[in-house]
Design an enzyme around this catalytic site. Sequence first.
Site, PDB file in Angstrom:
ATOM      1  N   SER A  15       0.826  -1.216   0.000  1.00 42.17           N
ATOM      2  CA  SER A  15       0.000   0.000   0.000  1.00 42.17           C
ATOM      3  C   SER A  15       0.856   1.261   0.000  1.00 42.17           C
ATOM      4  CB  SER A  15      -0.894   0.009   1.244  1.00 42.17           C
ATOM      5  OG  SER A  15      -1.586  -1.198   1.367  1.00 42.17           O
ATOM      6  N   CYS A  43      -2.240  -5.916   1.914  1.00 42.09           N
ATOM      7  CA  CYS A  43      -3.654  -5.543   1.803  1.00 42.09           C
ATOM      8  C   CYS A  43      -4.329  -6.267   0.643  1.00 42.09           C
ATOM      9  CB  CYS A  43      -3.759  -4.027   1.620  1.00 42.09           C
ATOM     10  SG  CYS A  43      -5.429  -3.480   1.294  1.00 42.09           S
ATOM     11  N   CYS A  48      -6.515  -7.247   3.765  1.00 36.07           N
ATOM     12  CA  CYS A  48      -7.846  -6.624   3.728  1.00 36.07           C
ATOM     13  C   CYS A  48      -8.773  -7.185   2.646  1.00 36.07           C
ATOM     14  CB  CYS A  48      -7.730  -5.125   3.471  1.00 36.07           C
ATOM     15  SG  CYS A  48      -6.245  -4.332   4.063  1.00 36.07           S
ATOM     16  N   LYS A  51      -9.549 -11.033   2.673  1.00 34.21           N
ATOM     17  CA  LYS A  51     -10.266 -11.227   3.949  1.00 34.21           C
ATOM     18  C   LYS A  51     -11.723 -10.792   3.823  1.00 34.21           C
ATOM     19  CE  LYS A  51     -10.632  -7.966   6.630  1.00 34.21           C
ATOM     20  NZ  LYS A  51      -9.901  -7.240   7.624  1.00 34.21           N
ATOM     21  N   TYR A  99      -2.525  -2.471 -10.016  1.00 41.00           N
ATOM     22  CA  TYR A  99      -1.427  -1.801  -9.292  1.00 41.00           C
ATOM     23  C   TYR A  99      -0.228  -1.620 -10.211  1.00 41.00           C
ATOM     24  CZ  TYR A  99      -3.217  -1.390  -4.550  1.00 41.00           C
ATOM     25  OH  TYR A  99      -3.915  -0.982  -3.452  1.00 41.00           O
ATOM     26  N   TYR A 180      -7.876  -8.126  15.916  1.00 42.17           N
ATOM     27  CA  TYR A 180      -8.947  -8.141  14.918  1.00 42.17           C
ATOM     28  C   TYR A 180      -8.773  -9.244  13.878  1.00 42.17           C
ATOM     29  CZ  TYR A 180      -6.285  -5.684  11.232  1.00 42.17           C
ATOM     30  OH  TYR A 180      -5.387  -5.341  10.261  1.00 42.17           O
ATOM     31  N   GLU A 184     -11.718 -11.822  13.249  1.00 40.43           N
ATOM     32  CA  GLU A 184     -12.352 -11.875  11.921  1.00 40.43           C
ATOM     33  C   GLU A 184     -12.296 -13.285  11.343  1.00 40.43           C
ATOM     34  OE1 GLU A 184     -11.611  -7.277  10.394  1.00 40.43           O
ATOM     35  OE2 GLU A 184     -10.141  -8.791   9.874  1.00 40.43           O
ATOM     36  N   ASP A 305       3.531  -0.321   7.748  1.00 40.14           N
ATOM     37  CA  ASP A 305       3.637  -1.265   8.870  1.00 40.14           C
ATOM     38  C   ASP A 305       5.064  -1.443   9.381  1.00 40.14           C
ATOM     39  OD1 ASP A 305       0.957  -1.604   8.562  1.00 40.14           O
ATOM     40  OD2 ASP A 305       1.027  -3.777   8.214  1.00 40.14           O
ATOM     41  N   THR A 313      -4.036  -0.062   6.181  1.00 33.71           N
ATOM     42  CA  THR A 313      -3.760   0.350   4.810  1.00 33.71           C
ATOM     43  C   THR A 313      -3.914   1.857   4.578  1.00 33.71           C
ATOM     44  OG1 THR A 313      -4.169  -1.773   3.820  1.00 33.71           O
ATOM     45  CG2 THR A 313      -4.643   0.133   2.438  1.00 33.71           C
ATOM     46  N   HIS A 438     -34.865   7.761   8.144  1.00 30.60           N
ATOM     47  CA  HIS A 438     -35.759   6.757   8.697  1.00 30.60           C
ATOM     48  C   HIS A 438     -36.320   5.859   7.598  1.00 30.60           C
ATOM     49  CE1 HIS A 438     -38.515   5.121  11.636  1.00 30.60           C
ATOM     50  NE2 HIS A 438     -39.493   5.264  10.766  1.00 30.60           N
ATOM     51  N   GLU A 443     -30.033   5.989  12.425  1.00 29.72           N
ATOM     52  CA  GLU A 443     -30.773   7.146  12.940  1.00 29.72           C
ATOM     53  C   GLU A 443     -30.634   7.239  14.458  1.00 29.72           C
ATOM     54  OE1 GLU A 443     -35.187   7.066  12.696  1.00 29.72           O
ATOM     55  OE2 GLU A 443     -34.947   5.022  11.957  1.00 29.72           O
TER      56      GLU A 443
HETATM   57  C1  LIG Z   1      -5.150 -10.696   7.433  1.00 30.95           C
HETATM   58  C2  LIG Z   1      -5.010  -9.195   7.394  1.00 30.95           C
HETATM   59  C3  LIG Z   1      -6.137  -8.413   7.289  1.00 30.95           C
HETATM   60  C4  LIG Z   1      -6.021  -7.041   7.250  1.00 30.95           C
HETATM   61  N1  LIG Z   1      -7.170  -6.289   7.163  1.00 30.95           N
HETATM   62  C5  LIG Z   1      -7.093  -4.944   7.114  1.00 30.95           C
HETATM   63  C6  LIG Z   1      -8.264  -4.155   6.984  1.00 30.95           C
HETATM   64  O1  LIG Z   1      -9.376  -4.674   6.933  1.00 30.95           O
HETATM   65  N2  LIG Z   1      -8.128  -2.809   6.908  1.00 30.95           N
HETATM   66  C7  LIG Z   1      -6.893  -2.200   6.958  1.00 30.95           C
HETATM   67  O2  LIG Z   1      -6.816  -0.972   6.861  1.00 30.95           O
HETATM   68  N3  LIG Z   1      -5.767  -2.923   7.108  1.00 30.95           N
HETATM   69  C8  LIG Z   1      -5.837  -4.276   7.182  1.00 30.95           C
HETATM   70  N4  LIG Z   1      -4.681  -5.020   7.287  1.00 30.95           N
HETATM   71  C9  LIG Z   1      -3.395  -4.316   7.433  1.00 30.95           C
HETATM   72  C10 LIG Z   1      -2.865  -3.842   6.078  1.00 30.95           C
HETATM   73  O3  LIG Z   1      -2.810  -4.931   5.189  1.00 30.95           O
HETATM   74  C11 LIG Z   1      -1.481  -3.242   6.271  1.00 30.95           C
HETATM   75  O4  LIG Z   1      -1.540  -2.228   7.254  1.00 30.95           O
HETATM   76  C12 LIG Z   1      -0.952  -2.618   4.978  1.00 30.95           C
HETATM   77  O5  LIG Z   1      -0.887  -3.580   3.955  1.00 30.95           O
HETATM   78  C13 LIG Z   1       0.428  -2.014   5.226  1.00 30.95           C
HETATM   79  O6  LIG Z   1       0.975  -1.530   4.020  1.00 30.95           O
HETATM   80  P1  LIG Z   1       2.556  -1.438   3.847  1.00 30.95           P
HETATM   81  O7  LIG Z   1       2.772  -0.743   2.551  1.00 30.95           O
HETATM   82  O8  LIG Z   1       3.160  -0.882   5.055  1.00 30.95           O
HETATM   83  O9  LIG Z   1       3.073  -2.933   3.776  1.00 30.95           O
HETATM   84  P2  LIG Z   1       2.603  -4.181   2.921  1.00 30.95           P
HETATM   85  O10 LIG Z   1       1.284  -3.968   2.282  1.00 30.95           O
HETATM   86  O11 LIG Z   1       2.765  -5.351   3.820  1.00 30.95           O
HETATM   87  O12 LIG Z   1       3.671  -4.238   1.748  1.00 30.95           O
HETATM   88  C14 LIG Z   1       4.995  -4.539   1.978  1.00 30.95           C
HETATM   89  C15 LIG Z   1       5.529  -5.250   0.754  1.00 30.95           C
HETATM   90  O13 LIG Z   1       6.944  -5.276   0.808  1.00 30.95           O
HETATM   91  C16 LIG Z   1       7.396  -6.497   0.284  1.00 30.95           C
HETATM   92  N5  LIG Z   1       8.760  -6.687   0.768  1.00 30.95           N
HETATM   93  C17 LIG Z   1       9.169  -6.923   2.040  1.00 30.95           C
HETATM   94  N6  LIG Z   1      10.514  -6.928   2.107  1.00 30.95           N
HETATM   95  C18 LIG Z   1      10.963  -6.669   0.859  1.00 30.95           C
HETATM   96  C19 LIG Z   1      12.263  -6.510   0.291  1.00 30.95           C
HETATM   97  N7  LIG Z   1      13.370  -6.579   1.037  1.00 30.95           N
HETATM   98  N8  LIG Z   1      12.360  -6.273  -1.039  1.00 30.95           N
HETATM   99  C20 LIG Z   1      11.248  -6.172  -1.813  1.00 30.95           C
HETATM  100  N9  LIG Z   1      10.005  -6.297  -1.320  1.00 30.95           N
HETATM  101  C21 LIG Z   1       9.863  -6.520  -0.006  1.00 30.95           C
HETATM  102  C22 LIG Z   1       6.386  -7.504   0.782  1.00 30.95           C
HETATM  103  O14 LIG Z   1       6.382  -8.673  -0.027  1.00 30.95           O
HETATM  104  C23 LIG Z   1       5.094  -6.708   0.664  1.00 30.95           C
HETATM  105  O15 LIG Z   1       4.453  -6.926  -0.566  1.00 30.95           O
HETATM  106  C24 LIG Z   1      -4.752  -6.419   7.322  1.00 30.95           C
HETATM  107  C25 LIG Z   1      -3.607  -7.198   7.419  1.00 30.95           C
HETATM  108  C26 LIG Z   1      -3.729  -8.579   7.461  1.00 30.95           C
HETATM  109  C27 LIG Z   1      -2.487  -9.408   7.578  1.00 30.95           C
END
Ligand SMILES: Cc1cc2nc3c(=O)[nH]c(=O)nc-3n(C[C@H](O)[C@H](O)[C@H](O)COP(=O)(O)OP(=O)(O)OC[C@H]3O[C@@H](n4cnc5c(N)ncnc54)[C@H](O)[C@@H]3O)c2cc1C
Length: 461
Positions: A15, A43, A48, A51, A99, A180, A184, A305, A313, A438, A443
């Site tokens: 993300s 995500c 997300c 899920k 993407y 969560y 979930e 994260d 996300t 309503h 409401e």
């Molecule tokens: C089961 C589950 C359900 C979730 N549900 C929700 C929800 O409902 N709503 C919500 O807001 N959030 C939800 N989240 C949290 C959300 O997915 C994360 O907060 C979000 O994806 C964080 O984005 P990011 O860019 O920090 O990392 P990520 O989306 O984790 O992306 C990091 C990327 O970096 C890549 N990577 C790692 N190391 C390297 C490297 N050295 N070189 C190249 N690539 C690398 C990984 O493969 C990954 O694709 C959920 C998470 C999980 C696990």
Amino acid sequence: MTAYDYDLFVIGGGSGGVRSARVAAALGKKVAIAEEYRYGGTCVIRGCVPKKLFVYASQYHEHFEDAAGFGWTVGESTFDWKKLIAAKDAEITRLEGLYKKGLSGANAEILDTRAELVDRHTVRLVNTGKTVTAKTIVIATGGTPNLHGALPGHDLCITSNEAFHLEELPRSIVIVGGGYIAVEFANIFHGLGVETTLVYRGAEILSRFDHDLRRGLHEAMVAKGIKIQCHDMLKSVAKGEDGLVVETLNNGTMNADVVMLAIGRVPNTHGLGLEAAGVETNAQGAIVVDDYSRTSVENIYALGDVTDRVQLTPVAIHEAMCFIETEYKNNPTKPDHDTIATAVFSQPEIGTVGLTEEEAGKRYNDVEVYRAQFRPMKATLSGRTEKMIMKLIVDAASRKVIGAHILGHDAGEMAQLLGITLKAGCTKDDFDRTMAVHPTAAEELVTMYAPSYKLKDGVRV
Ligand SMILES: Cc1cc2nc3c(=O)[nH]c(=O)nc-3n(C[C@H](O)[C@H](O)[C@H](O)COP(=O)(O)OP(=O)(O)OC[C@H]3O[C@@H](n4cnc5c(N)ncnc54)[C@H](O)[C@@H]3O)c2cc1C
């Protein structure tokens, strides 16, 4: 002046990373992004999105049951796990394509490789061993499930990653955790007909949420048939004659086809070359950043994260947009982590924004709590016994609504809109003079005229 290969190199195609790379490239910067698994990150690929698709799938059996109360006769229903997985996979592949299309459309260079830092301006592309340089680097590598290495038999367990790809739907599952994701998935598997047990070491599930919602959800889940064992933890997992044998601390031994660990996530910083570049991490391995997401090294930012601020996300995306403002628009912008609306896609759902009753009691001297618990209209004919809970927390001195909490259908959708009102600083009087829609459940939010009770210095009066 040093010439770099790129203006910006982004590590991680989730993300936060994709947003940073796409917008910087659209501004005309020379950008490369590296992803070691699949674009879209947690995500889109294993968080997300899949899920929520599972949540929808798991709700149908209740819809079929409810239909009878409205005059429908629904024929015998069956569920095909493999069909769900295939449909989910096709949708995820479509999104991953979007993407990548967004990145290439903006002229960002897409690299399918793990990337590691060599020094503060140099990155090694692990697939080829080639090194490239960049003026600015963004680390957005996300997190990974905690594998609970200390648990005997942890290697027999799955995490949310594998839950999206199980070959067969298990007959029974033990889910460990009270956050969560654990909650979930307990609802998802139960809804799909799996005998489900949730084991959590704390006193009550979802410890950071308002106590009414936590208790209300706990009761609703138990009423559905989900077994919840709080104050308990796993001692071991071993292979048995028929599936896995799970030994718990306080509730003896049970059998399960699958054990899923959902006990938190750890930042993806291992082996990333942070030491070589001089990037500091904290005791949990999360990258330490300042208010602008800048790491201890001036030209390296970290967001999402991997910084372990708020693991959601929209937060990662917001941090990416703030990075763009700060670095490329001469407009230093701090991410705003205050009053974040969020949802738990449990069944019933939770939608929440702002302070819980407990937090409000600690921060404000005089707090008014408006609380309604009622049977939603749909449940009258469906015969379902569920109750909806709505709560507004108000600072009596300023009249501002400082917390809003909902348990029930569409609570997540409502939380999004309530988030705007709390962010705007709306008062209880603004709520009161808003006309009700309503007949809706929402409401209730504008028709709770008298406080249910008050808190004086944190104590209920
Ligand atoms: C089961 C589950 C359900 C979730 N549900 C929700 C929800 O409902 N709503 C919500 O807001 N959030 C939800 N989240 C949290 C959300 O997915 C994360 O907060 C979000 O994806 C964080 O984005 P990011 O860019 O920090 O990392 P990520 O989306 O984790 O992306 C990091 C990327 O970096 C890549 N990577 C790692 N190391 C390297 C490297 N050295 N070189 C190249 N690539 C690398 C990984 O493969 C990954 O694709 C959920 C998470 C999980 C696990």
